[in-house]
Design a protein around this motif. Sequence first.
Motif, PDB file in Angstrom:
ATOM      1  N   ASN A  27      -2.835  -5.592  12.397  1.00 49.61           N
ATOM      2  CA  ASN A  27      -3.861  -6.223  11.572  1.00 49.61           C
ATOM      3  C   ASN A  27      -3.940  -7.738  11.651  1.00 49.61           C
ATOM      4  O   ASN A  27      -4.990  -8.308  11.435  1.00 49.61           O
ATOM      5  N   ALA A  28      -2.813  -8.436  11.929  1.00 49.12           N
ATOM      6  CA  ALA A  28      -2.871  -9.888  12.062  1.00 49.12           C
ATOM      7  C   ALA A  28      -1.705 -10.374  12.913  1.00 49.12           C
ATOM      8  O   ALA A  28      -0.635  -9.762  12.928  1.00 49.12           O
ATOM      9  N   LEU A  29      -1.958 -11.478  13.614  1.00 48.90           N
ATOM     10  CA  LEU A  29      -0.897 -12.093  14.399  1.00 48.90           C
ATOM     11  C   LEU A  29      -1.019 -13.608  14.261  1.00 48.90           C
ATOM     12  O   LEU A  29      -2.084 -14.179  14.492  1.00 48.90           O
ATOM     13  N   ILE A  30       0.084 -14.261  13.874  1.00 51.49           N
ATOM     14  CA  ILE A  30       0.121 -15.714  13.726  1.00 51.49           C
ATOM     15  C   ILE A  30       0.968 -16.280  14.855  1.00 51.49           C
ATOM     16  O   ILE A  30       2.100 -15.839  15.062  1.00 51.49           O
ATOM     17  N   THR A  31       0.447 -17.258  15.575  1.00 55.01           N
ATOM     18  CA  THR A  31       1.234 -17.933  16.618  1.00 55.01           C
ATOM     19  C   THR A  31       1.269 -19.424  16.323  1.00 55.01           C
ATOM     20  O   THR A  31       0.301 -20.007  15.825  1.00 55.01           O
ATOM     21  N   LEU A  32       2.412 -20.034  16.638  1.00 53.02           N
ATOM     22  CA  LEU A  32       2.630 -21.453  16.373  1.00 53.02           C
ATOM     23  C   LEU A  32       2.852 -22.202  17.678  1.00 53.02           C
ATOM     24  O   LEU A  32       3.537 -21.714  18.578  1.00 53.02           O
ATOM     25  N   ASP A  33       2.275 -23.394  17.766  1.00 52.18           N
ATOM     26  CA  ASP A  33       2.542 -24.311  18.881  1.00 52.18           C
ATOM     27  C   ASP A  33       3.143 -25.585  18.307  1.00 52.18           C
ATOM     28  O   ASP A  33       2.854 -25.975  17.168  1.00 52.18           O
TER      29      ASP A  33
ATOM     30  N   ILE B 118       9.940 -17.151  14.012  1.00 50.55           N
ATOM     31  CA  ILE B 118       8.611 -17.061  13.403  1.00 50.55           C
ATOM     32  C   ILE B 118       7.498 -17.647  14.275  1.00 50.55           C
ATOM     33  O   ILE B 118       6.369 -17.770  13.809  1.00 50.55           O
ATOM     34  N   LYS B 119       7.797 -17.980  15.528  1.00 50.77           N
ATOM     35  CA  LYS B 119       6.763 -18.587  16.373  1.00 50.77           C
ATOM     36  C   LYS B 119       5.637 -17.606  16.698  1.00 50.77           C
ATOM     37  O   LYS B 119       4.512 -18.008  16.998  1.00 50.77           O
ATOM     38  N   MET B 120       5.910 -16.308  16.653  1.00 54.11           N
ATOM     39  CA  MET B 120       4.884 -15.282  16.793  1.00 54.11           C
ATOM     40  C   MET B 120       5.153 -14.228  15.718  1.00 54.11           C
ATOM     41  O   MET B 120       6.115 -13.471  15.803  1.00 54.11           O
ATOM     42  N   THR B 121       4.291 -14.209  14.697  1.00 55.59           N
ATOM     43  CA  THR B 121       4.576 -13.399  13.513  1.00 55.59           C
ATOM     44  C   THR B 121       3.495 -12.341  13.307  1.00 55.59           C
ATOM     45  O   THR B 121       2.338 -12.671  12.981  1.00 55.59           O
ATOM     46  N   PRO B 122       3.810 -11.059  13.485  1.00 51.99           N
ATOM     47  CA  PRO B 122       2.847  -9.991  13.172  1.00 51.99           C
ATOM     48  C   PRO B 122       2.866  -9.684  11.676  1.00 51.99           C
ATOM     49  O   PRO B 122       3.922  -9.689  11.043  1.00 51.99           O
ATOM     50  N   LEU B 123       1.701  -9.431  11.107  1.00 59.67           N
ATOM     51  CA  LEU B 123       1.578  -9.115   9.691  1.00 59.67           C
ATOM     52  C   LEU B 123       0.712  -7.873   9.510  1.00 59.67           C
ATOM     53  O   LEU B 123      -0.163  -7.582  10.331  1.00 59.67           O
ATOM     54  N   VAL B 124       0.927  -7.168   8.424  1.00 57.39           N
ATOM     55  CA  VAL B 124       0.173  -5.943   8.136  1.00 57.39           C
ATOM     56  C   VAL B 124      -0.474  -6.064   6.757  1.00 57.39           C
ATOM     57  O   VAL B 124       0.192  -6.448   5.784  1.00 57.39           O
ATOM     58  N   PHE B 125      -1.755  -5.742   6.686  1.00 57.69           N
ATOM     59  CA  PHE B 125      -2.475  -5.745   5.423  1.00 57.69           C
ATOM     60  C   PHE B 125      -2.513  -4.343   4.829  1.00 57.69           C
ATOM     61  O   PHE B 125      -2.433  -3.343   5.545  1.00 57.69           O
ATOM     62  N   ARG B 126      -2.659  -4.306   3.523  1.00 60.88           N
ATOM     63  CA  ARG B 126      -2.895  -3.015   2.869  1.00 60.88           C
ATOM     64  C   ARG B 126      -4.270  -2.490   3.284  1.00 60.88           C
ATOM     65  O   ARG B 126      -5.176  -3.253   3.613  1.00 60.88           O
ATOM     66  N   LEU B 127      -4.416  -1.173   3.258  1.00 60.89           N
ATOM     67  CA  LEU B 127      -5.628  -0.511   3.734  1.00 60.89           C
ATOM     68  C   LEU B 127      -6.861  -1.024   2.987  1.00 60.89           C
ATOM     69  O   LEU B 127      -6.892  -1.068   1.760  1.00 60.89           O
ATOM     70  N   LYS B 128      -7.848  -1.473   3.772  1.00 60.76           N
ATOM     71  CA  LYS B 128      -9.155  -1.884   3.281  1.00 60.76           C
ATOM     72  C   LYS B 128      -9.103  -3.068   2.307  1.00 60.76           C
ATOM     73  O   LYS B 128      -9.992  -3.227   1.464  1.00 60.76           O
TER      74      LYS B 128
END
Length: 319
Positions: A288-294, A183-193
């Motif tokens: 749509n989104a990317l979470i990165t952890l340090d 989970i150190k680099m987690t791509p996420l997708v949102f619903r349209l609009k």
Amino acid sequence: MKRRFFTNLFILLNIFVSTAAFSQIRYEAPIDPSAKKLWSNDSSRVKCSLIFDIPSYGFASFVTYSGRNLRSAMIIVPKLGIREPSVMRFISTKPSWHSHANETLLGKIDLYEGFRPYIGPTLSWKILSSLSDGNQILMPYTDKKLANGQNIIPSLSPIGFDDAFKKYLSCQEQLIRVNFNDIKMTPLVFRLKTDELTAKSQRILNEQLEYLKHDPSIIKISIRAYAYDMEKAPENVSLAHDRAEMLKKAYTSIGIKEDIIEIVPFNSLTLNTKESNPVADTSVTARNALITLDRDNAMINKDMEVNVPDVGANTGEND
């Protein structure tokens, strides 16, 4: 004369038996109800332990670690350590109160001076299975420095094992199914609009959030949220902002401090150029989104980062 001969023979046999009896040093549980207390459990969301206190010797611990693929091992901790290279065998046999008992070699491992005996998942589960069948496990090895070359035989008793084993298995069902690398680099997708995640992405985020509750080494969470689904650029900027704030709120809701959460700025197209954001590219922004952890390496919980080599696999007599 004949009587004296048999008397001398009897004495010699006694000496032989006595010598044989002292050629090994055994560490085993008493044959009474108190032995049940030697088994214990230590449980958390990141590690499950099944521990057996070996009287006067030390203890043995079966452990299972969290992650997408659960990893199990066995570690033996002698009070006096291992003083020289040797080989430890794992022998399954009926408990000592049985008059006749066949022995089965489950496997063996090499011992190294100064290192605790470590057993990988395959042999560990063979040992657990044998204990579950009511057998005891003998673990003989030699150490000239500690025992003048005699066999040292710590053992695991089946008395009290079943209840502790059930708790161990129950704990495994509660383990977090991800580790930092997952989970150190987690791509996420949102619903349209909208600023609502898809069902799959919400599950992924929930897994990450659950993990973060147990890892104090995280020192920075970076949120990159994008939007290309609105008709006008300002609307995209606004939606991207709402998406980033929604994610930030998810982290603060579990106790994450705001000062370690960073929302990476976005321009009117909500697309950072590769010059300003090296991880930005079509494949990332399309999600749509990317979470990165340090993290702070000095604060890492080693139980969450354990490598589990399969030491001792395929070394038994039936392998």
